[in-house]
Design a protein around this motif. Sequence first.
Motif, PDB file in Angstrom:
ATOM      1  N   LEU A  43      -6.855   2.112  -6.477  1.00  0.00           N
ATOM      2  CA  LEU A  43      -6.571   2.548  -4.921  1.00  0.00           C
ATOM      3  C   LEU A  43      -5.214   2.852  -4.833  1.00  0.00           C
ATOM      4  O   LEU A  43      -4.878   4.037  -4.319  1.00  0.00           O
ATOM      5  CB  LEU A  43      -6.565   1.415  -3.674  1.00  0.00           C
ATOM      6  CG  LEU A  43      -8.212   1.139  -3.509  1.00  0.00           C
ATOM      7  CD1 LEU A  43      -8.180  -0.175  -2.815  1.00  0.00           C
ATOM      8  CD2 LEU A  43      -8.972   2.339  -3.076  1.00  0.00           C
ATOM      9  N   ARG A  69     -12.625   1.642  -3.405  1.00  0.00           N
ATOM     10  CA  ARG A  69     -12.754   1.053  -1.940  1.00  0.00           C
ATOM     11  C   ARG A  69     -13.664  -0.185  -1.953  1.00  0.00           C
ATOM     12  O   ARG A  69     -13.419  -1.271  -1.535  1.00  0.00           O
ATOM     13  CB  ARG A  69     -13.028   2.087  -0.825  1.00  0.00           C
ATOM     14  CG  ARG A  69     -12.941   1.580   0.369  1.00  0.00           C
ATOM     15  CD  ARG A  69     -13.463   2.399   1.175  1.00  0.00           C
ATOM     16  NE  ARG A  69     -14.941   2.695   1.187  1.00  0.00           N
ATOM     17  CZ  ARG A  69     -15.805   1.717   1.646  1.00  0.00           C
ATOM     18  NH1 ARG A  69     -15.507   0.492   2.131  1.00  0.00           N
ATOM     19  NH2 ARG A  69     -17.290   1.985   1.337  1.00  0.00           N
ATOM     20  N   ARG A  70     -14.799   0.116  -2.681  1.00  0.00           N
ATOM     21  CA  ARG A  70     -16.038  -0.861  -2.640  1.00  0.00           C
ATOM     22  C   ARG A  70     -15.520  -1.967  -3.414  1.00  0.00           C
ATOM     23  O   ARG A  70     -15.807  -3.110  -3.063  1.00  0.00           O
ATOM     24  CB  ARG A  70     -17.259  -0.178  -2.931  1.00  0.00           C
ATOM     25  CG  ARG A  70     -18.538  -1.062  -2.663  1.00  0.00           C
ATOM     26  CD  ARG A  70     -19.750  -0.235  -2.806  1.00  0.00           C
ATOM     27  NE  ARG A  70     -20.046   0.132  -4.244  1.00  0.00           N
ATOM     28  CZ  ARG A  70     -20.123   1.237  -4.342  1.00  0.00           C
ATOM     29  NH1 ARG A  70     -20.018   2.290  -3.722  1.00  0.00           N
ATOM     30  NH2 ARG A  70     -20.518   1.654  -5.508  1.00  0.00           N
ATOM     31  N   THR A 125       0.679  -1.026  -0.087  1.00  0.00           N
ATOM     32  CA  THR A 125       0.045  -0.062  -0.008  1.00  0.00           C
ATOM     33  C   THR A 125       0.871   1.323  -0.062  1.00  0.00           C
ATOM     34  O   THR A 125       0.569   2.343  -0.064  1.00  0.00           O
ATOM     35  CB  THR A 125      -0.938   0.140   1.308  1.00  0.00           C
ATOM     36  OG1 THR A 125      -0.209  -0.121   2.358  1.00  0.00           O
ATOM     37  CG2 THR A 125      -1.988  -1.052   0.983  1.00  0.00           C
ATOM     38  N   GLN A 137     -12.486  -2.828  -4.073  1.00  0.00           N
ATOM     39  CA  GLN A 137     -11.362  -3.518  -3.816  1.00  0.00           C
ATOM     40  C   GLN A 137     -10.358  -3.454  -4.888  1.00  0.00           C
ATOM     41  O   GLN A 137      -9.658  -4.368  -5.073  1.00  0.00           O
ATOM     42  CB  GLN A 137     -11.309  -4.733  -3.024  1.00  0.00           C
ATOM     43  CG  GLN A 137     -12.049  -4.626  -1.575  1.00  0.00           C
ATOM     44  CD  GLN A 137     -10.908  -3.772  -0.739  1.00  0.00           C
ATOM     45  OE1 GLN A 137      -9.821  -4.227  -0.436  1.00  0.00           O
ATOM     46  NE2 GLN A 137     -11.317  -2.700  -0.414  1.00  0.00           N
ATOM     47  N   ASP A 138     -10.510  -2.544  -5.772  1.00  0.00           N
ATOM     48  CA  ASP A 138      -9.701  -2.602  -7.165  1.00  0.00           C
ATOM     49  C   ASP A 138      -8.369  -1.835  -6.353  1.00  0.00           C
ATOM     50  O   ASP A 138      -8.086  -0.632  -6.457  1.00  0.00           O
ATOM     51  CB  ASP A 138     -10.317  -1.414  -7.871  1.00  0.00           C
ATOM     52  CG  ASP A 138      -9.575  -1.242  -9.393  1.00  0.00           C
ATOM     53  OD1 ASP A 138      -8.550  -1.643  -9.273  1.00  0.00           O
ATOM     54  OD2 ASP A 138     -10.338  -1.141 -10.270  1.00  0.00           O
ATOM     55  N   ALA A 139      -7.181  -2.837  -6.556  1.00  0.00           N
ATOM     56  CA  ALA A 139      -5.879  -2.445  -6.059  1.00  0.00           C
ATOM     57  C   ALA A 139      -5.223  -1.589  -6.791  1.00  0.00           C
ATOM     58  O   ALA A 139      -4.524  -0.601  -6.305  1.00  0.00           O
ATOM     59  CB  ALA A 139      -5.184  -3.767  -6.058  1.00  0.00           C
TER      60      ALA A 139
END
Length: 819
Positions: free
Chosen positions: A720, A712-713, A496, A715-717
């Motif tokens: 993000l 975020r919903r 991250t 969870q698209d890395a």
Amino acid sequence: MGKRRGIRQQLSQLSASDQALDKQIKSLIASKKYSTAIRKLQQGLKRNPEQKLSISEADILLLQGKQDFERQQYKSAETALRKALELGLYDDTYYWLGKCLLAQQQPAAALELYESAFTQKTLPKAMGGGYFKLLILNHQTDQVERLIKSQAKRFSADHLHWAKGALALKTNQPEAAVPHFKKISAAVTPEDSLSVWPSYAHQCAGNLAEARAILRESTGRKSPFRFGQRSYHPAVQKLMLSQTTDGEEDLSGFLDLRDPDLPSREEAWVLEVLHLIQASDFHEAAHYLVNFPSRVMTDYPDLKALRLPLMRLAGVQAMESAEPECSAEFWGSIIDEDFEPNLALNLHQALAAIDEPAQSQRIVAKLLRWVKKEAQQQPQAWPEARLNSTLAKLHCWEADDQMSLGRYRDAEKSVQAAEKLAPTHPDVLGRKGLNAKAKGDEETAIPLLKQALAAGCEFDEVYASLLKVLLDRDPEAVKSVRRQFGKTFGDTTVDTEVEIPDWVEALSVDNYQVMAEFVAEAKPRSATIQALEIFLNAADDEPSSGQKVTLNVEKAVPQWEKLLNDHSPDQQVEIIEAIYLIIQQYAKRNKKGIAALQKSYLAKIADLSAQRVPGADLVHLVILAVRSPSPTRTHPVVESILTRAAQPGNAIAKAQLEIRRFGPNPMLRFFIEDQLQQDPQNPLLLLASATLHDRRSREYITLYEQGFELARRLQDAEALQAFREEDWFVSQGMTNRALGPQLNRFGDPSQIDLMDIFKRMANEAFGGPVPPEVLARMMGSGLFGDEEEDFDETFNPFPFPFPPPGGRSGKKTGRKRSR
């Protein structure tokens, strides 16, 4: 007794010789030399009995009696005070003589003194309250009742209210005593406390809440007192002490427990410890207990029995609240009298956390002796494999402490001893790897450190050393190690973190001097960094006010061409982008050959794009947008690239986000809006669309929030990560604008204009110029306080964060050493 003359009247009648003697006597009194003052006064009066002085022998005797009383020299105090009475000084003398007799455990004699004076009518009316108190103290309540009925006029109203309240208490009617005590408006005797009596009556009635409230109200505070408050009346303090015995109130909220003159101080400490234990605040309770004199533990055997378990629990609480120094203190205070292996292990961990190798080594030595002794006494519980593994680990800890103490030969011997016992133990492999690294043998160190971590070594120096060795050799390997082992050491953000390419980070500074320093210090020397370095070395002059230099094309181009030829087409893509953008950003484009040079590199990337080299299409779009030709010439090329893209929406979004790194650019607006109509739920496209607007605008904020919520919903890395990078570049831009020309002065702090930085920060934070009068109010409000005591070390004058470091540096854990 006749009324005494005022001091001014007395002084006006003194002769010159009288005044001289008077001055001498007063000087002796000021120095508390009362006996000498009396002799001087008696000698003066003997020479001239008619002398008129402002102070009498009785006055001095009273002062001497008070001093002797305070020194607990009660017999000499009594003598002086009786002489003062004989000389006719009654006002305060009866009070102090009564106190003196009580201090000598003679309450009957004190009462006799007051009764005699009352009968002879020499007892001042102000001392009537003392007479009542002595009667109660001597259990003569009948006499108190008779005096109230028959001679009430000889007492003040306050004295009578007190006496009636005291009688109610003596007859077990505390509720009836309260209204009498509350009517008292002045001290019944000198040094009395008005709040004590109604509070005590409520306490006797079982109304502790009311009793405590009265004491608090008497201090002028609505909340409990805090440490550092002034000391209160001894009777008030004792009453407070008794009112906290139920454990419901924190005693430190009432009294300053650090006050050395606190009445019953040790009892107060014991009560506070019990209250803290009841509240499960073992940590704070242990701090009191470690400071207890030994006699307290003797006087309170039950408390002594609580000491060992309390210290154990307190140490655990301290570690949980990240205060290992307290854990070390608590556990260290009991380890010698109650050695237990788990306690020793915990103490060793605390000592390692606060870097106390000498104490840590002592604990390790205890553990080594304990293990060997246990193995001899219970061999069945310590098979060879377990024994050798345990001893090897302890020898590794021993080596760590010896290294910290500078005893390197001893440390090497400890590692060798561990290796003999368990050569494949994870800790042994780790220490061997550390030794190899310390000797500069990185080729040997790397596999040993990796093996140690893979086998379960939890010594964070092994992890940190491996990352440091790999950082300059293979940055990608650092990520792999962090993903594989980082969780053990609290390093969980590798996926991250924002990882900005070094050359992009250099160009994003938008300051030639800072960029040049960044390039000079960058490690490793990547091909893109080398491309920037070639530009810097080929500059023929210093940067202008617009941060532009004259590029020596003949010097730079051959080196760039060689750099490109030394790399594969895949690698050439990023090199070409770096070359084009540094020319675009820092070269004076009005010089001959610059336009042709940029055109040549555009052609090179177009060729690679045509060859379908990975990444070339994206860079081609970036360079086309930065070059800013007419839309009619750009659109066909962009459409061609998007047509062959597997995900045209993502392709155009990524191009816009990369262009955004180097400033606002609207060239791809048409294509972004077109793709967004086709795919309105694409978070990357929403973010790209947001960057077409000013970051403070409503449009930017709305599109950014919509895109981030989607990412975020889902969870698209990838999306993000794009949002994280956008935040980084926004922070970088804000910092650059706030610092402005001050960026060039950070090498010499004396040249930094803090006021200029402050103005720029304010303008950046508020989105425009801030009026001078507003700036003045901000300065005056303490933003940069002048008074040292008002300075807040946690204050951060920057209203926005500086950008985090780039992804080149491996993140180190902030945890203390764990083993």
